[in-house]
Design an enzyme around this catalytic site. Structure first.
Site, mmCIF file in Angstrom:
data_model
loop_
_atom_site.group_PDB
_atom_site.id
_atom_site.type_symbol
_atom_site.label_atom_id
_atom_site.label_comp_id
_atom_site.label_asym_id
_atom_site.label_seq_id
_atom_site.Cartn_x
_atom_site.Cartn_y
_atom_site.Cartn_z
ATOM 1 N N LYS A 66 0.844 -1.203 0.000
ATOM 2 C CA LYS A 66 0.000 0.000 0.000
ATOM 3 C C LYS A 66 0.877 1.250 0.000
ATOM 4 C CE LYS A 66 -1.907 2.727 3.053
ATOM 5 N NZ LYS A 66 -1.947 4.014 2.343
ATOM 6 N N SER A 97 5.702 6.979 10.221
ATOM 7 C CA SER A 97 5.874 7.685 11.495
ATOM 8 C C SER A 97 6.019 6.704 12.658
ATOM 9 C CB SER A 97 4.675 8.599 11.736
ATOM 10 O OG SER A 97 3.506 7.821 11.817
ATOM 11 N N GLY A 128 3.978 3.270 13.581
ATOM 12 C CA GLY A 128 4.834 2.101 13.795
ATOM 13 C C GLY A 128 4.517 1.417 15.127
ATOM 14 N N GLU A 167 10.655 0.836 9.933
ATOM 15 C CA GLU A 167 11.636 1.886 9.663
ATOM 16 C C GLU A 167 10.921 3.198 9.924
ATOM 17 O OE1 GLU A 167 13.408 4.664 8.514
ATOM 18 O OE2 GLU A 167 13.283 4.080 6.408
ATOM 19 N N CYS A 197 13.673 10.544 6.567
ATOM 20 C CA CYS A 197 13.717 10.037 7.943
ATOM 21 C C CYS A 197 15.120 10.161 8.531
ATOM 22 C CB CYS A 197 13.237 8.596 7.998
ATOM 23 S SG CYS A 197 13.953 7.582 6.718
ATOM 24 N N GLU A 247 10.659 15.157 15.283
ATOM 25 C CA GLU A 247 10.920 15.108 13.840
ATOM 26 C C GLU A 247 10.004 16.126 13.153
ATOM 27 O OE1 GLU A 247 9.638 11.525 11.644
ATOM 28 O OE2 GLU A 247 11.633 11.509 10.748
HETATM 29 P P1 NDP Z 1 2.153 7.748 8.482
HETATM 30 O O1 NDP Z 1 3.075 6.972 9.334
HETATM 31 O O2 NDP Z 1 0.767 7.977 8.961
HETATM 32 O O3 NDP Z 1 2.029 7.078 7.040
HETATM 33 C C1 NDP Z 1 2.873 6.092 6.503
HETATM 34 C C2 NDP Z 1 2.049 5.037 5.777
HETATM 35 O O4 NDP Z 1 1.266 4.285 6.706
HETATM 36 C C3 NDP Z 1 1.042 5.606 4.781
HETATM 37 O O5 NDP Z 1 0.924 4.705 3.702
HETATM 38 C C4 NDP Z 1 -0.221 5.642 5.603
HETATM 39 O O6 NDP Z 1 -1.360 5.684 4.811
HETATM 40 C C5 NDP Z 1 -0.120 4.346 6.361
HETATM 41 N N1 NDP Z 1 -0.885 4.277 7.597
HETATM 42 C C6 NDP Z 1 -1.444 5.278 8.333
HETATM 43 N N2 NDP Z 1 -2.039 4.793 9.431
HETATM 44 C C7 NDP Z 1 -1.867 3.449 9.401
HETATM 45 C C8 NDP Z 1 -2.245 2.382 10.272
HETATM 46 N N3 NDP Z 1 -2.907 2.603 11.411
HETATM 47 N N4 NDP Z 1 -1.886 1.116 9.934
HETATM 48 C C9 NDP Z 1 -1.177 0.867 8.810
HETATM 49 N N5 NDP Z 1 -0.803 1.841 7.951
HETATM 50 C C10 NDP Z 1 -1.130 3.117 8.239
HETATM 51 O O7 NDP Z 1 2.831 9.124 8.149
HETATM 52 P P2 NDP Z 1 2.094 10.473 7.705
HETATM 53 O O8 NDP Z 1 2.063 10.486 6.254
HETATM 54 O O9 NDP Z 1 0.810 10.680 8.410
HETATM 55 O O10 NDP Z 1 3.127 11.544 8.248
HETATM 56 C C11 NDP Z 1 3.061 11.962 9.614
HETATM 57 C C12 NDP Z 1 4.440 12.221 10.139
HETATM 58 O O11 NDP Z 1 5.180 11.024 10.139
HETATM 59 C C13 NDP Z 1 5.272 13.152 9.283
HETATM 60 O O12 NDP Z 1 5.036 14.467 9.629
HETATM 61 C C14 NDP Z 1 6.662 12.723 9.582
HETATM 62 O O13 NDP Z 1 7.138 13.368 10.733
HETATM 63 C C15 NDP Z 1 6.535 11.265 9.870
HETATM 64 N N6 NDP Z 1 6.929 10.422 8.735
HETATM 65 C C16 NDP Z 1 8.102 9.792 8.819
HETATM 66 C C17 NDP Z 1 8.529 9.019 7.778
HETATM 67 C C18 NDP Z 1 9.820 8.330 7.861
HETATM 68 O O14 NDP Z 1 10.256 7.744 6.873
HETATM 69 N N7 NDP Z 1 10.462 8.368 8.985
HETATM 70 C C19 NDP Z 1 7.765 8.868 6.556
HETATM 71 C C20 NDP Z 1 6.491 9.539 6.575
HETATM 72 C C21 NDP Z 1 6.124 10.294 7.636
HETATM 73 P P3 NDP Z 1 -1.958 7.112 4.355
HETATM 74 O O15 NDP Z 1 -0.896 7.819 3.588
HETATM 75 O O16 NDP Z 1 -3.068 6.759 3.486
HETATM 76 O O17 NDP Z 1 -2.341 7.814 5.610
#
Ligand code: NDP
Length: 472
Positions: A179, A232, A236, A253, A287, A384
């Site tokens: 996904k 996030s 996680g 990760e 990240c 972050e």
């Molecule tokens: P998320 O962790 O919410 O999203 C990452 C992925 O997980 C997306 O595909 C999201 O779907 C999906 N997801 C969301 N909720 C769930 C769940 N309960 N179970 C399984 N999968 C889920 O990150 P965000 O995009 O909301 O970003 C929020 C913050 O996270 C950012 O501001 C940043 O600080 C951090 N972040 C960190 C990353 C990293 O690599 N360290 C990467 C991305 C974000 P969908 O997009 O449809 O919500």
């Protein structure tokens, strides 16, 4: 600064359909409803994408399960042929995919063209090479694939995170349901087309688009054997809780708050380039971004002068312009988060600075920003921000640098800038970070394992280590 003539990459190389379905069992099919994906640089709608309902996730997992038997039974050298083919098609279509990625994500074309796409192809080439050598990977004489992998990826490197997840899974003989993030689904859907072009057997790769709930349903699905997540720390944690006790294998990760440590004997011009690359690459949506600059007090003022001069030359704007250094923030929600944390930085007493820079009227933008006078207690030093915002902290001795660098709940990456090899080794040894760069930053290679400590997650992706997560 002298003016550059605009140098836009042509958009006509990529043809985006008005609607996209879910890629299940080798076919594009409808979901329950749709959502729009937009270009964050213009807020223009790029396409309507299917929203996967629970029954769609069930279909995708069932297709992956059916495909698992024959796929895992193929000799490794046969699986490798598909992966080599995918790698070559990605190379052939790299200009198209780079433009698409910049349109859907907002990242500058020079990064999607010169960093993301070459690394995507390199990952498939690299793991293709492992597919027939798994018995020599150090995980026993006859390692077995796990089964169906449920993979959830974020929006900051959509196609690259897909490659990090799909290439090792397939090489090891697993099948996948992936996904992509809600704001960046398009390159994964184009990748589905790459799989068809490569004649990958139906069901080996399934792409389901949707929101967080779709991701949650996928990772909680009882017929998924392995979960891989990048995103996030908060999500996680939820996933770790839901997977606990199920017997599923899990790699996470998550976030980071990396220290980029500059000692007084560092080559200053190179260090300034490394600092800029560390925090402004991909708008800071990284990240492992070097979001905390730890600079030795004796050189802090001259280094900051050089850094500000360099920041004043960064070009913010149209992601498709080849001269652009900093593109659009990926979404309105992310822009609000960056804005809020930056305001908190000012209200907590840190000094904020950005070069004069004109931002476009439409779309989501944030000027490159540094905060000085930051203490360890400030939220901008601990959380972050995931945007182009750097917190500057000073130190006097190497021990103080190490203590401050490690004073974070995260542990993903770090950087060291010094002329002395012995100091690099001594400091790297004491840093609690999965990746430590020396006199460089944000360098990635498929042969090199990547992953974190503490709240940055567990498990490694990349390299021989990355296979372990997909083998029993
Ligand atoms: P998320 O962790 O919410 O999203 C990452 C992925 O997980 C997306 O595909 C999201 O779907 C999906 N997801 C969301 N909720 C769930 C769940 N309960 N179970 C399984 N999968 C889920 O990150 P965000 O995009 O909301 O970003 C929020 C913050 O996270 C950012 O501001 C940043 O600080 C951090 N972040 C960190 C990353 C990293 O690599 N360290 C990467 C991305 C974000 P969908 O997009 O449809 O919500």
């Amino acid at each position: 600064m002298f003016e550059y003539a605009p140098a836009p990459e042509s958009r006509s190389i990529v043809e985006i359909a008005p609607t996209y379905g879910l890629f299940v069992d080798g076919e594009f099919t409808d979901g329950k409803g749709t959502f729009k994906t937009i270009n964050p640089a213009s807020e223009e709608v790029l396409a309507e994408v299917a929203m996967a309902a629970p029954e769609d996730v069930d279909r995708a997992v069932a297709a992956a399960r059916r495909a698992f038997g024959p796929w895992s039974a193929l000799p490794g050298a046969e699986r490798a042929k598909y992966l080599f083919r995918i790698a070559r098609i990605v190379q052939e279509r790299s200009r198209e995919l780079a433009v698409l990625e910049s349109l859907d994500n907002g990242k500058p074309i020079k990064e999607s063209r010169d960093v993301d796409l070459p690394l995507v192809a390199a990952h498939f080439f690299y793991y293709a090479g492992w597919a027939d050598k798994l018995s020599y990977a150090g995980f026993g004489p006859d390692p077995k694939p796990l089964g169906v992998a449920g993979q959830v990826i974020p929006w900051n490197f959509p196609l690259l995170m897909l490659a990090w997840k799909i290439a090792p899974a397939l090489a090891a003989g697993n099948t996948v349901v992936l996904k992509p993030a809600e704001t960046t689904p398009l390159s994964a859907l184009f990748f589905a087309d790459v799989c068809r072009q490569a004649d990958l057997p139906p069901g080996v790769v399934n792409i389901i688009t949707g929101a967080g709930d779709t991701g949650r349903y996928l990772v909680e699905h009882p017929d998924v054997d392995k979960v891989a997540f990048t995103g996030s720390t908060e999500v996680g944690r939820q996933i770790a809780r839901s997977v606990a006790g199920t017997g599923k294998r899990l790699t996470l990760e998550l976030g980071g708050k990396a220290a980029n440590i500059v000692f007084d004997d560092a080559p200053i011009d190179q260090a300034v380039e490394g600092i800029v690359n560390g925090i402004f690459f991909n708008q800071g949506h990284v990240c492992c971004a070097g979001s905390r600059l730890l600079v030795q007090e004796s050189i802090a003022s001259s280094l900051l002068d050089s850094l500000k001069r360099r920041m004043a030359t960064l070009r913010v704007g149209d992601p498709l312009d080849k001269n652009t250094d900093i593109g659009a923030i990926n979404s309105r929600a992310q822009l609000e988060k960056i804005t809020e944390l930056s305001e908190i930085g000012s209200s907590e007493g840190a000094d904020r600075w950005s070069p004069p820079c004109e931002l476009p009227d439409r779309g989501f933008w944030f000027a490159p920003t540094i905060f000085t006078g930051v203490t360890q207690a400030h939220r901008i030093a601990r959380e972050e921000i995931f945007g182009p915002v750097l917190s500057v902290i000073t130190f006097r001795t190497p021990d103080e640098a190490v203590e401050k660098a490690n004073n974070t709940p995260y542990g993903l990456s770090a950087g060291i800038w010094t002329d002395k090899g012995s100091r690099i080794l001594a400091v790297a040894d004491k840093l609690r970070a999965g990746v430590v760069w020396a006199n460089t930053f944000n360098k990635f290679d498929p042969t090199s394992p990547f992953g974190g400590y503490k709240e940055s997650g567990y498990g490694r992706e990349g390299g021989r280590h990355g296979l372990e997560a997909y083998l029993a």
